[in-house]
Enzyme design. Sequence first.
Site: not given
Length: 464
Positions: A236, A270
């Site tokens: 990720e 993020c």
Amino acid sequence: MTQKIDHQQFAVSLNPANGEELKRYAYETEASLDHSLRLAEAGFKSWSSLSGDARASVLSKMAVALRRNIEALAMMATREMGKPVSQARAEVEKCAVLCDWYAEHGPAMLVDEKTSIENDKAFVSHLPIGGILAVMPWNFPYWQIMRGAVPILLGGNAYVLKHAPNVMGCAYLIQDMWAEAGLPEGTFAVINVTNDLVSKAILDSRIAAVAVTGSVRAGSAIAAQAGAALKKSVLELGGSDPFIVLADADLEGAVRAAVVGRFQNTGQICIAAKRIILEKPIQAEFTERFVAAVKDLKIGDPEAEDTYIGPMARYDLRDEMDGQVQGTIDGGATVLLGGNKIDGPGNYYEPTILTNVTPGMVSFDQEIFGPVASLITADDADQAIELANMSEFGLSGAIWTGDAVKAKSIARRLQTGGVFVNGFSASDPRVPIGGIKKSGYGRELSHFGVREFTNAQTVWFDRK
């Protein structure tokens, strides 16, 4: 104020609110790494032999331990990486909710699955595979660990954590919480190591797979090493998430969501709303409201209850982000708010809004990891989608519109791992999270997170 420290010998916690050193953690040797992996291997053997219900019981106890120690955990995160304390408490509570949810729903994810083979003579089991090495970032020092660790542990694996060097205090506190919850020793293991020992750990037979949350550069390097060792990886990585506001949207709701979606955690997320794409008819009104709302955010001491914007976690990252902002301005963008470092001992940056941002500018093309919003104008919904997809990243995104049918159609055209309609991107144990393109691959959370690191074993009786 930066300090001269030998980062080859120590992981160092600095308080970004004032630049003061909190603690140094000596890096481990090959011998101590071997000891940690031996403990993890022994913990795995013990833990993997338990039933799903027995593992779930430990998760329930972990939720209790987190809530019992919420103030100490929150303050450690606030002091190590500058998270406003109210947001730090919310992060710890979110981890406890995660444990509760998996304790209730997780065991069913591990039940043997029936197949279409006649007379139920075949089934599929989801079995643990061993120690999972997790290389994690600092921005959510508890949630980033727990959202991967809880499903991985529920699946019967051991979890070996290499945390970011500036939040090692948080890492060791979480390890203490797992011990308090009754997890077998070594099953959750913190290793404080440099990159060369990370590479050795990846090659070690006691590590079965690797999970990484972090930058594209780090993820690419670690995945290459894991691939060379024929070990699975889940990544990720970065994101430059689009937040699309169409002309028929609820502007008041969209502005509120954009402020939280971009500036929560001082913008160090993020899945933050980094590129706000506005359909032309509402561009002026949204911008006016958005600027006014961001001006009202309180910047200051992260230990104060009413602070919303704290210091950025690291001085080098503030300098890097400031360079991106100045590069975007040099490329033709207009500053509506902020755009500068804040003078003083802390690592603060003004909440910043840039407009007239177009493809080719730094803040459009690159991920900006901090309190900076880029406003982009689209002629219509089709151009908004085109602009949203003009990115090397594909983590998440949001659409604001009053038309649910239109929203569903647009969602299918967005090149992202997640789409949030009339909301902002978030992670939740009930749904998977992960990206495509340079945002990575694989999924965490929901049943996907449990099964990513299990062996889907087929068992077939009396096949003729």
